[in-house]
Design an enzyme around this catalytic site. Structure first.
Site, PDB file in Angstrom:
ATOM      1  N   GLU A   1       8.457  23.663-100.174  1.00 17.97           N
ATOM      2  CA  GLU A   1       9.049  25.217-101.562  1.00 17.97           C
ATOM      3  C   GLU A   1       9.643  24.238-102.060  1.00 17.97           C
ATOM      4  O   GLU A   1      11.457  24.157-101.339  1.00 17.97           O
ATOM      5  CB  GLU A   1       9.063  26.177-100.445  1.00 17.97           C
ATOM      6  CG  GLU A   1       9.080  27.441-101.755  1.00 17.97           C
ATOM      7  CD  GLU A   1       9.525  28.764-100.866  1.00 17.97           C
ATOM      8  OE1 GLU A   1       8.726  28.519 -99.858  1.00 17.97           O
ATOM      9  OE2 GLU A   1       9.183  29.479-101.659  1.00 17.97           O
TER      10      GLU A   1
ATOM     11  N   ARG B   1       8.290  21.148 -85.006  1.00 17.96           N
ATOM     12  CA  ARG B   1       9.194  20.233 -85.767  1.00 17.96           C
ATOM     13  C   ARG B   1      10.567  20.346 -84.917  1.00 17.96           C
ATOM     14  O   ARG B   1       9.998  20.310 -83.889  1.00 17.96           O
ATOM     15  CB  ARG B   1       9.847  21.852 -86.484  1.00 17.96           C
ATOM     16  CG  ARG B   1      10.439  22.982 -85.907  1.00 17.96           C
ATOM     17  CD  ARG B   1      10.784  23.954 -86.547  1.00 17.96           C
ATOM     18  NE  ARG B   1      11.482  24.168 -88.054  1.00 17.96           N
ATOM     19  CZ  ARG B   1      10.923  24.871 -88.752  1.00 17.96           C
ATOM     20  NH1 ARG B   1       9.469  24.873 -89.244  1.00 17.96           N
ATOM     21  NH2 ARG B   1      11.545  24.316 -90.025  1.00 17.96           N
TER      22      ARG B   1
ATOM     23  N   LYS C   1      16.230  26.148 -94.098  1.00 17.54           N
ATOM     24  CA  LYS C   1      17.347  25.747 -95.936  1.00 17.54           C
ATOM     25  C   LYS C   1      17.625  27.061 -96.365  1.00 17.54           C
ATOM     26  O   LYS C   1      18.966  27.154 -97.097  1.00 17.54           O
ATOM     27  CB  LYS C   1      16.000  26.297 -96.679  1.00 17.54           C
ATOM     28  CG  LYS C   1      15.474  24.658 -97.296  1.00 17.54           C
ATOM     29  CD  LYS C   1      14.542  23.925 -97.847  1.00 17.54           C
ATOM     30  CE  LYS C   1      13.637  24.593 -97.543  1.00 17.54           C
ATOM     31  NZ  LYS C   1      12.120  24.515 -98.388  1.00 17.54           N
TER      32      LYS C   1
HETATM   33  P1  ATP Z   1      13.213  25.998 -93.200  1.00 20.65           P
HETATM   34  O1  ATP Z   1      12.852  26.105 -92.362  1.00 20.65           O
HETATM   35  O2  ATP Z   1      14.191  24.702 -93.500  1.00 20.65           O
HETATM   36  O3  ATP Z   1      12.994  26.876 -95.281  1.00 20.65           O
HETATM   37  P2  ATP Z   1      10.273  24.888 -94.670  1.00 20.65           P
HETATM   38  O4  ATP Z   1       9.288  24.544 -93.577  1.00 20.65           O
HETATM   39  O5  ATP Z   1      10.460  26.617 -95.191  1.00 20.65           O
HETATM   40  O6  ATP Z   1      11.442  24.690 -94.006  1.00 20.65           O
HETATM   41  P3  ATP Z   1       9.470  23.855 -97.158  1.00 20.65           P
HETATM   42  O7  ATP Z   1       9.418  23.480 -97.746  1.00 20.65           O
HETATM   43  O8  ATP Z   1       8.104  25.252 -96.992  1.00 20.65           O
HETATM   44  O9  ATP Z   1      10.397  24.161 -95.656  1.00 20.65           O
HETATM   45  O10 ATP Z   1       9.060  22.201 -95.719  1.00 20.65           O
HETATM   46  C1  ATP Z   1       7.630  21.256 -96.220  1.00 20.65           C
HETATM   47  C2  ATP Z   1       6.959  21.014 -94.943  1.00 20.65           C
HETATM   48  O11 ATP Z   1       8.343  20.144 -94.085  1.00 20.65           O
HETATM   49  C3  ATP Z   1       6.109  21.580 -94.350  1.00 20.65           C
HETATM   50  O12 ATP Z   1       4.853  21.208 -94.393  1.00 20.65           O
HETATM   51  C4  ATP Z   1       6.684  22.215 -93.110  1.00 20.65           C
HETATM   52  O13 ATP Z   1       6.396  22.499 -92.027  1.00 20.65           O
HETATM   53  C5  ATP Z   1       8.441  20.047 -93.191  1.00 20.65           C
HETATM   54  N1  ATP Z   1       9.177  20.861 -92.567  1.00 20.65           N
HETATM   55  C6  ATP Z   1      10.002  21.466 -92.414  1.00 20.65           C
HETATM   56  N2  ATP Z   1      11.176  21.820 -91.321  1.00 20.65           N
HETATM   57  C7  ATP Z   1      10.908  20.597 -90.562  1.00 20.65           C
HETATM   58  C8  ATP Z   1      11.289  20.456 -89.191  1.00 20.65           C
HETATM   59  N3  ATP Z   1      12.463  20.385 -89.156  1.00 20.65           N
HETATM   60  N4  ATP Z   1      10.508  19.296 -89.205  1.00 20.65           N
HETATM   61  C9  ATP Z   1       9.511  18.809 -88.808  1.00 20.65           C
HETATM   62  N5  ATP Z   1       8.726  19.381 -90.688  1.00 20.65           N
HETATM   63  C10 ATP Z   1       9.361  20.005 -91.294  1.00 20.65           C
HETATM   64 MG    MG Z   2       8.205  26.971 -95.623  1.00 19.48          MG
END
Ligand code: ATP
Ligand code: MG
Length: 572
Positions: free
Chosen positions: A48, A273, A283
């Protein structure tokens, strides 16, 4: 039957140990074996664009693109851009830069969920026509109040039994902008008593009169993440939709929507994760640090963002290797940040040329060395790689060494410089401390007087004479002064997310995470360019920062040579 153990093959030095297949690869192999999707493998990385990517995303990128490469499949980059309020073009650009920098290529498969808004709208219409979705007029707080709890069923919305015609009419008018934000939503009609809260008539469309960074003002209704994500996977023909564990409970909804709309069904697989200690990874929290000036920006070298790690001096190879080593887990766990540091040390050990630089200087005068003489010492650039040859380092009567490399009254096992004892100056002579001068007021040592043994430099009869300590040094007259930023962990506790009552993660910021000092470096460094990395002998790995000018170099310490955090609470 007797089983004969296979003879273990000899490990080739430098060869990576063969990693066993992770559970996702097992699933993919099984699918290929069964001819599912005609043996096709197609993954995606779906960020995102609401912030910069961090090391957790790097893990996901390596996994998704890695599987694409390994099974000769494809991997898409897709922006999950369904929330116009938090998303920005700056983030889109930075994400593309980071994925490329890590060494992956989406080729011509760059997509945006917003490209599918029309298609997603039509899918919603299909659900309405099947009696599987309805327009609900309850305000958001009532919707959540009637959802129930995990142990208590929810209550049906009074709008649940609207006719298909009325729902269609209202949904069309939602789209045309007739209603204000929050006046109505579209909900999937599933089961308000389901033990899975996500199945209790989830909202799939909301009204939001907001400009989108790509679609502008075309839309005033936006699909919710759960409605956009799976359908986008389906539209793109994704075979294995890999996401993090928190989406496991969304999977029944993912599958339900695809089944009810009646479109191609990808398979969602969840993995744990990546969590790292001594940092935060959400984020939202990273944005807070940036906005409140706790760091200098998303690419501050202390940040766990990919851009921060890049500026800190991490290489793509070290991050990919880290992702490989930690593997793919099914259960949540926390990885020690020292493993990441290990990976960059290992990589820079091979890559980075050695130079000498003194960060906390004290002057040494070699009393028996002629005042106007300069000798060129030959020093190895990288003992790991003799092909990288040698460089010349000037030696003169006045030098700097590290203040902590001298002790007047040392403990027993101190093998650095001390009165009356010999030490080797790296790539140069053996010297002996004869006396010291001190500041009469503070008692601080101002000059160390030594004599040198002319027979001990390379090429001379006693060049191989052994003494216990070897010190780095720099000729005072030739030293290049530069700014050196000594970075340390951003947080002083392993789990800043877990703040005690009345505190937030920001109360655990490490006050010593940045220490700026003046470095005195050997003159060979003069030609260094932003992005070049070096090992300052005995001090760690350093990268030339983009803030450098040709006459004023700025270095960031990537990592110290040893991990001494566990013992002393800081890096040596
Ligand atoms: P955050 O929790 O940091 O805001 P998010 O999951 O909202 O991250 P996205 O942009 O939706 O961020 O993530 C894009 C991809 O990266 C998704 O498939 C998510 O599952 C993966 N992802 C995000 N954080 C992690 C992590 N700590 N370890 C592994 N994969 C991750
Ligand atoms: Mg997300």
């Amino acid at each position: 039957m007797i089983s004969i153990p296979m003879k273990e093959s000899k490990k080739i030095p430098g060869e990576k140990p063969a990693r066993s297949m992770n559970f996702i690869e097992e699933i993919i192999k099984e699918d290929i074996r069964n001819g599912k999707n005609d043996g096709r493998v197609h993954t995606r990385f779906p960020p995102e664009p609401n912030g910069y990517l961090h090391i957790g995303h790097a893990k996901s990128i390596c996994l998704n693109f890695g599987l694409g490469e390994k099974y000769r499949g494809k991997t898409n980059l897709r922006f999950d851009d369904t929330n116009p309020i938090k998303e920005e073009v700056e983030y889109v650009d930075s994400i593309m830069e980071d994925v490329k920098w890590l060494g992956f290529d989406w080729e011509d498969r760059l997509f945006y969920a917003s490209d599918y808004f029309e298609q997603l709208y039509e899918y919603a219409v299909i659900l309405i026509q099947k009696g599987k979705a309805y327009v609900c007029d309850m305000p958001a707080d009532e919707i959540s109040a009637t959802r129930g709890t995990p142990n208590r069923p929810g209550k049906d919305s009074p709008y649940r039994d609207r006719s298909v015609e009325e729902n269609l009419d209202l949904f069309i008018r939602m789209r045309s902008g007739e209603f204000p934000d929050g006046a109505r939503v579209l909900r999937a009609k599933i089961d308000m008593t389901s033990p899975n809260m996500h199945m209790r008539d989830p909202v799939i469309y909301r009204i939001l009169h907001a400009s989108h960074h790509r679609t502008g003002d075309t839309w005033c209704i936006y699909p919710m993440y759960d409605f956009a994500h799976g359908q986008s996977d389906s539209i793109e023909g994704i075979t294995h939709s890999i996401c993090t564990l928190e989406f496991e409970v969304h999977r029944p909804l993912y599958d339900w929507l695809i089944r009810e709309i009646g479109i191609y069904a990808p398979r969602q697989i969840e993995f744990a994760r990546l969590n790292l200690n001594y940092t935060v990874m959400s984020k939202r929290k990273l944005l807070e640090l940036v906005q409140e000036g706790k760091v200098t920006g998303w690419d501050d070298p202390r940040m766990p963002t990919i851009s921060g790690l890049r500026r800190r001096g991490y290489t793509p190879e070290s991050i990919r290797n880290f992702a490989e080593i930690i593997g793919v887990a099914k259960r949540d766990n926390v990885i020690d940040v020292s493993l990441l540091e290990f990976c960059i040390r290992e990589d820079l050990n091979k890559r980075a040329d050695r130079v000498m630089g003194v960060l906390n200087p004290v002057k040494v005068v070699i009393d028996n060395f002629p005042e106007d003489r300069v000798e060129e010492m030959e020093a190895m650039n990288n003992p790991e790689d003799p092909a990288r040859s040698t460089r010349k380092v000037p030696f003169s009567r006045e030098l700097y060494i590290e203040r902590e490399d001298f002790m007047e009254d040392p403990p027993r096992k101190f093998f650095r410089m001390t009165p009356g004892r010999e030490v080797r100056l790296r790539s140069a002579y053996i010297v002996k401390c004869e006396s010291v001068e001190k500041d009469p007021k503070s008692g601080q040592i101002t000059v160390i007087h030594c004599t040198y043994d002319p027979m001990t430099r390379s090429g001379m009869p006693d060049s191989n004479r052994k003494v216990k300590g070897t010190l780095h040094w720099v000729s005072a007259r030739h030293a290049i002064e530069s700014k050196v930023r000594l970075y340390d962990r951003l947080f002083s506790v392993p789990d800043p997310d877990n703040a005690e009552e009345g505190k937030t993660f920001k109360d655990y910021l490490n006050p010593d995470s940045l220490n700026v000092v003046k470095g005195y470096l050997e003159p060979s460094i003069r030609e260094a360019q932003a992005g070049d990395t070096f090992q300052f002998e005995r001090k760690g790995y350093f990268i030339v920062d983009k803030d450098s000018r040709s006459d004023a170099l700025v270095f960031n310490r990537v990592v110290a040579l040893r991990d001494s955090w566990a013992k002393t609470g800081h890096q040596k």
